[in-house]
Design an enzyme around this catalytic site. Sequence first.
Site, PDB file in Angstrom:
ATOM      1  N   ASP A  40     -13.172 -89.095  66.490  1.00 51.85           N
ATOM      2  CA  ASP A  40     -14.833 -88.178  66.929  1.00 51.85           C
ATOM      3  C   ASP A  40     -14.908 -88.313  65.159  1.00 51.85           C
ATOM      4  OD1 ASP A  40     -12.725 -86.923  65.054  1.00 51.85           O
ATOM      5  OD2 ASP A  40     -12.359 -85.384  65.455  1.00 51.85           O
ATOM      6  N   GLY A  41     -14.569 -88.697  64.639  1.00 55.13           N
ATOM      7  CA  GLY A  41     -15.420 -89.266  62.903  1.00 55.13           C
ATOM      8  C   GLY A  41     -14.597 -88.186  62.014  1.00 55.13           C
ATOM      9  N   GLU A  42     -13.960 -88.086  62.276  1.00 52.97           N
ATOM     10  CA  GLU A  42     -13.492 -86.979  61.241  1.00 52.97           C
ATOM     11  C   GLU A  42     -12.492 -87.699  60.115  1.00 52.97           C
ATOM     12  OE1 GLU A  42     -11.400 -83.636  62.410  1.00 52.97           O
ATOM     13  OE2 GLU A  42     -13.069 -82.445  63.525  1.00 52.97           O
ATOM     14  N   ARG A  99     -26.533 -85.142  39.089  1.00 52.73           N
ATOM     15  CA  ARG A  99     -28.389 -85.404  38.165  1.00 52.73           C
ATOM     16  C   ARG A  99     -29.049 -83.769  39.314  1.00 52.73           C
ATOM     17  NH1 ARG A  99     -30.858 -90.429  39.199  1.00 52.73           N
ATOM     18  NH2 ARG A  99     -29.705 -90.668  40.807  1.00 52.73           N
ATOM     19  N   GLN A 100     -28.446 -83.135  39.966  1.00 48.56           N
ATOM     20  CA  GLN A 100     -28.930 -81.563  40.772  1.00 48.56           C
ATOM     21  C   GLN A 100     -28.493 -80.959  39.612  1.00 48.56           C
ATOM     22  OE1 GLN A 100     -30.408 -81.731  45.151  1.00 48.56           O
ATOM     23  NE2 GLN A 100     -29.300 -83.569  44.655  1.00 48.56           N
ATOM     24  N   ASP A 172     -35.327 -92.703  27.355  1.00 50.59           N
ATOM     25  CA  ASP A 172     -36.017 -91.288  27.351  1.00 50.59           C
ATOM     26  C   ASP A 172     -35.298 -90.396  25.891  1.00 50.59           C
ATOM     27  OD1 ASP A 172     -33.368 -89.917  28.100  1.00 50.59           O
ATOM     28  OD2 ASP A 172     -33.489 -90.538  30.511  1.00 50.59           O
ATOM     29  N   LYS A 195     -40.911 -90.899  28.638  1.00 52.91           N
ATOM     30  CA  LYS A 195     -41.056 -90.915  29.809  1.00 52.91           C
ATOM     31  C   LYS A 195     -41.855 -90.354  30.551  1.00 52.91           C
ATOM     32  CE  LYS A 195     -37.037 -90.410  32.292  1.00 52.91           C
ATOM     33  NZ  LYS A 195     -35.639 -90.696  33.291  1.00 52.91           N
TER      34      LYS A 195
HETATM   35  C1  R5P Z   1     -31.903 -89.667  33.358  1.00 55.05           C
HETATM   36  O1  R5P Z   1     -32.091 -88.431  33.132  1.00 55.05           O
HETATM   37  C2  R5P Z   1     -30.904 -90.691  33.358  1.00 55.05           C
HETATM   38  O2  R5P Z   1     -29.985 -90.345  32.055  1.00 55.05           O
HETATM   39  C3  R5P Z   1     -31.018 -91.815  33.509  1.00 55.05           C
HETATM   40  O3  R5P Z   1     -32.002 -92.940  33.030  1.00 55.05           O
HETATM   41  C4  R5P Z   1     -31.755 -91.879  35.504  1.00 55.05           C
HETATM   42  O4  R5P Z   1     -31.010 -90.920  35.793  1.00 55.05           O
HETATM   43  C5  R5P Z   1     -31.728 -92.930  35.467  1.00 55.05           C
HETATM   44  O5  R5P Z   1     -31.954 -92.654  36.767  1.00 55.05           O
HETATM   45  P1  R5P Z   1     -32.937 -93.966  37.021  1.00 55.05           P
HETATM   46  O6  R5P Z   1     -32.521 -95.247  37.166  1.00 55.05           O
HETATM   47  O7  R5P Z   1     -33.871 -93.959  38.942  1.00 55.05           O
HETATM   48  O8  R5P Z   1     -34.155 -93.809  36.390  1.00 55.05           O
END
Ligand code: R5P
Length: 317
Positions: A40-42, A99-100, A172, A195
């Site tokens: 069932d996918g579990e 990252r979120q 960045d 950036k």
């Molecule tokens: C940004 O804050 C991170 O340090 C990376 O530069 C970023 O997440 C890289 O993502 P992408 O390769 O999609 O630009």
Amino acid sequence: MFLNDNLKIFSGSSNPKLAGDVCNYLGIPLGGAHIERFPDGEKTVRVEDDVRGRDCFVVQSTCDPVDEHLVELLIFLDCLRRASASRITAVIPYFGYARQDRKDEGRVPITAKLTANLITTAGANRVLAIDLHAHQLQGFFDIPVDHLSGELVLSKYFRDQKISNLTVVSPDVGNMKIASRYAASLGGELAIVHKRRVSGSKVEAQEIIGDVQGKNVLMCDDIIATAGTICSAAALVKDRQAEKIFVGATHGVLAPPALDRLNQAPIDQVVVTDTIPLNKASKKVGGIKVLSVANMLGEAIKRIHRNESVSSIFTSA
Ligand code: R5P
């Protein structure tokens, strides 16, 4: 290396090669576990070794397919907890959803906190992670977090390359601190790219602070995801007449269209670590070199097991 039978290391399905290499470093066998998907996918996990009262570590990167690897980790932790392991450490070489990590607009989640809660609730007593994208993510967990950095293996590699006339470029502003550490340890100048992120996959490198003309450039980042950040910075740096361009990043996420972008970028070499296994397509891109974090992870696991300092791995390097 003396380690008693009290230490057990298990692997989820995301990165079994890395888990095996960690065990080789420690001189112990990988713990037996059976991961199965029901019709069932579990998913389910059955640990085959006796773990009652043992110090257990589960190695699982929550890389693509992210949700599948995350849920598998949660199931693994639950399984070990219910099997009476005395202490469980989630070893997460690459922590997806990191990252979120803030609400920078209305009606969005903070998945880094959500996943930290899930991992703790599932049964982890500790976390061992590498380059969590932002140091403050350690505080998203209410359990101890040992935070390692790929910088240890990457900077050693680039030091051995003896790159002359070096300028370290942060692609960045957020990465400035780590770039300045590389510059200090490798002995180069420092430059920073400003950036602008247009969308999840589109980035514009707008200006560079510092001089790269006639320099060999090392750009360092924690993650190469779509490679928008690195490739647009590389184009700008080349436009400002840099000579060779090297890139060092801990996590080679390499989500589309990263490989196409890297192929077309004026980059001489990309170096990542094995926190995420490269897929076949990535291996075909010339110039991607993979360094292993297995010994660093193994050393950290040994020290956690023995209640010794983990941070001194960095000071003694
Ligand atoms: C940004 O804050 C991170 O340090 C990376 O530069 C970023 O997440 C890289 O993502 P992408 O390769 O999609 O630009």
